[in-house]
Design a protein around this motif. Sequence first.
Motif, PDB file in Angstrom:
ATOM      1  N   GLU A 327       0.861  -1.171   0.000  1.00 51.37           N
ATOM      2  CA  GLU A 327       0.000   0.000   0.000  1.00 51.37           C
ATOM      3  C   GLU A 327       0.901   1.226   0.000  1.00 51.37           C
ATOM      4  OE1 GLU A 327      -3.021   2.429   2.971  1.00 51.37           O
ATOM      5  OE2 GLU A 327      -2.416   0.380   3.465  1.00 51.37           O
ATOM      6  N   LEU A 328       0.773   2.075  -1.018  1.00 54.69           N
ATOM      7  CA  LEU A 328       1.581   3.286  -1.112  1.00 54.69           C
ATOM      8  C   LEU A 328       0.820   4.453  -0.512  1.00 54.69           C
ATOM      9  CD1 LEU A 328       3.054   2.907  -4.712  1.00 54.69           C
ATOM     10  CD2 LEU A 328       4.054   2.203  -2.532  1.00 54.69           C
ATOM     11  N   PHE A 354       0.200  -1.738 -10.827  1.00 53.99           N
ATOM     12  CA  PHE A 354      -0.617  -1.087  -9.804  1.00 53.99           C
ATOM     13  C   PHE A 354      -2.086  -1.481  -9.969  1.00 53.99           C
ATOM     14  CE2 PHE A 354       2.895   1.818 -10.640  1.00 53.99           C
ATOM     15  CZ  PHE A 354       3.265   2.282  -9.385  1.00 53.99           C
ATOM     16  N   SER A 357      -4.410   3.247  -8.310  1.00 52.67           N
ATOM     17  CA  SER A 357      -3.677   4.386  -8.848  1.00 52.67           C
ATOM     18  C   SER A 357      -2.207   4.194  -8.508  1.00 52.67           C
ATOM     19  CB  SER A 357      -4.204   5.701  -8.246  1.00 52.67           C
ATOM     20  OG  SER A 357      -4.001   5.702  -6.831  1.00 52.67           O
ATOM     21  N   GLY A 358      -1.384   5.089  -9.030  1.00 52.21           N
ATOM     22  CA  GLY A 358       0.038   5.037  -8.712  1.00 52.21           C
ATOM     23  C   GLY A 358       0.848   5.824  -9.716  1.00 52.21           C
ATOM     24  N   ARG A 359       2.106   6.073  -9.390  1.00 47.79           N
ATOM     25  CA  ARG A 359       3.025   6.725 -10.320  1.00 47.79           C
ATOM     26  C   ARG A 359       4.347   5.974 -10.328  1.00 47.79           C
ATOM     27  NH1 ARG A 359       5.954  11.141  -7.059  1.00 47.79           N
ATOM     28  NH2 ARG A 359       5.069  10.902  -4.965  1.00 47.79           N
ATOM     29  N   ALA A 460       8.497   4.460  -7.276  1.00 47.25           N
ATOM     30  CA  ALA A 460       7.040   4.301  -7.268  1.00 47.25           C
ATOM     31  C   ALA A 460       6.460   5.098  -6.112  1.00 47.25           C
ATOM     32  CB  ALA A 460       6.653   2.830  -7.139  1.00 47.25           C
ATOM     33  N   ALA A 462       2.532   7.049  -4.435  1.00 54.97           N
ATOM     34  CA  ALA A 462       1.068   7.051  -4.353  1.00 54.97           C
ATOM     35  C   ALA A 462       0.482   8.186  -5.180  1.00 54.97           C
ATOM     36  CB  ALA A 462       0.634   7.184  -2.903  1.00 54.97           C
ATOM     37  N   SER A 467      -3.587   3.607  -3.784  1.00 50.41           N
ATOM     38  CA  SER A 467      -2.491   3.119  -4.620  1.00 50.41           C
ATOM     39  C   SER A 467      -1.942   1.819  -4.044  1.00 50.41           C
ATOM     40  CB  SER A 467      -1.375   4.159  -4.698  1.00 50.41           C
ATOM     41  OG  SER A 467      -1.834   5.355  -5.282  1.00 50.41           O
ATOM     42  N   ARG A 468      -2.076   0.760  -4.813  1.00 53.97           N
ATOM     43  CA  ARG A 468      -1.517  -0.532  -4.417  1.00 53.97           C
ATOM     44  C   ARG A 468      -0.501  -0.972  -5.473  1.00 53.97           C
ATOM     45  NH1 ARG A 468      -4.829  -6.251  -4.047  1.00 53.97           N
ATOM     46  NH2 ARG A 468      -3.041  -7.607  -3.546  1.00 53.97           N
ATOM     47  N   LEU A 469       0.718  -1.217  -5.034  1.00 57.87           N
ATOM     48  CA  LEU A 469       1.802  -1.657  -5.903  1.00 57.87           C
ATOM     49  C   LEU A 469       1.957  -3.162  -5.755  1.00 57.87           C
ATOM     50  CD1 LEU A 469       4.276  -1.117  -7.733  1.00 57.87           C
ATOM     51  CD2 LEU A 469       5.590  -0.664  -5.637  1.00 57.87           C
TER      52      LEU A 469
END
Length: 478
Positions: A327-328, A354, A357-359, A460, A462, A467-469
């Motif tokens: 979890e980010l 992901f 969401s995420g970056r 990586a 959030a 955001s889940r990686l």
Amino acid sequence: MPGFYPDPTICRVGEDYYLAHSSFEYFPGAPIFHSRDLVSWKQIGNILTRRGQFLPGDRRASGGIYGPTLRHHDGRFHYVTTNGSDAGSGQTIVTAEDPAGPWSDPVFVPQAVGVDPDLAWDEDGECYLTWAGTVAGEEVNGIHQGRLDLKTGEFVGDPYPVWQGTGLAAPEAPHLYRIGGHWYLMLAEGGTERGHTVTIARAERPEGPYEACPANPVFTHRSTALPVQNTGHADLVETAAGDWAAVYLGVRPGGFTPQFHVIGRETFLAGVDWVDGWPVFDAGRYELTPADTAFADDFSGGLDQRWVSPGGEPAAVAAPHPEGGLELREPGDPSPGLLCARVRDLRWTATAQFTGSGRFEVRIDDRHKYGLLFADGRVTAYARIGGVSADLGSAPAPEGPATLRIDAVECDAATLTAYGPDDIVLSVQEAGGAVELARLDGRYLSTEVATGFTGRVIGAGAVGGSSRLHRIAYTPGT
């Protein structure tokens, strides 16, 4: 040691070699490696794992942990460095019985103002701290030394200047050795750019007076066409067989003049011979098998030692997700809020998967980065170069987990003057393959553009609160 592993320092205990580095704003700090043969290395930990050892200070890019020295004396390992984000503490010393840790709380030496500290001991057990900079309250800048009480961080007597080098720019990175009947003081001079060199002098006592080697600089690649440049900041080690070697930093620049290096200052190995009482470097002595830099991490075993955060804490950015992966989170501090790993190759592919969401980005610092943002069912490529930020191509995200992809590939320039070290391709993975959203000039993610002391990392982070990686994978290219 490919990738952003600068300012190497080495020591040997019996058959075992230990290699440590600076790490600047990235926490945990000071990665440390072990080897039995000097050519294959395995990371055994990070030395600075608690914020009490590495105060965040101003959290600036290219702040943090500067050039160190690693030594073993009287049954303990000693690591001394400078925290460039907390200059008021002076030099920082931590110790450990086991180099894998835990390492002690720090002893600070506030009277020693500057960088690149070194520790050495004489036959009577007296400890000498040598560094590049000034003495607190004084204005004279240069290479200084003093006898140090390691328990208190205070000098026994007043510090004093020692050998100041050959007259080139930026004398720094002192290392003091007792070898045979002499004390040797080795420096880096010329700056850590293309003029970087190694110089050395010797004396009968640690404080001098010093006699400079008539062949100085004893090692440099300046004004050559060799693929490794900026060579310097060396540290010597006697091998278990009684031979000598040195680790030193260098870079691998590419592209059209003035050329650009992108993955930071790396660590290289040379053989050393002693001729007429002076070291002679042999950069081609060792045959090295390329390091295995590929990895695929689903975080099921927790955070590997490769994961660090710029200016912040990995624990503030990522936590285990109850269904797997991470979890980010936004970190709640002024840091970029990223979980990062060093880029270790000139050509490579990295993917991050992901949900929600995420970056995912490649960066040198927060002002020089290219990346992909996944949110609200879309993936958007973005870039920041200095004060200019832009959103680029965009595409709908696929159903289910979104896989974001970054490639460093051969430059596809139309003109010679646009030919850089590489191109960065930003894509989203779909069932039929990768959909390219942007192709960007790699020169803008180089040290020659961004400045500073670090190299590229992938990271990586959030986006919002969901955001889940699941996984990050990295493979070297050709």
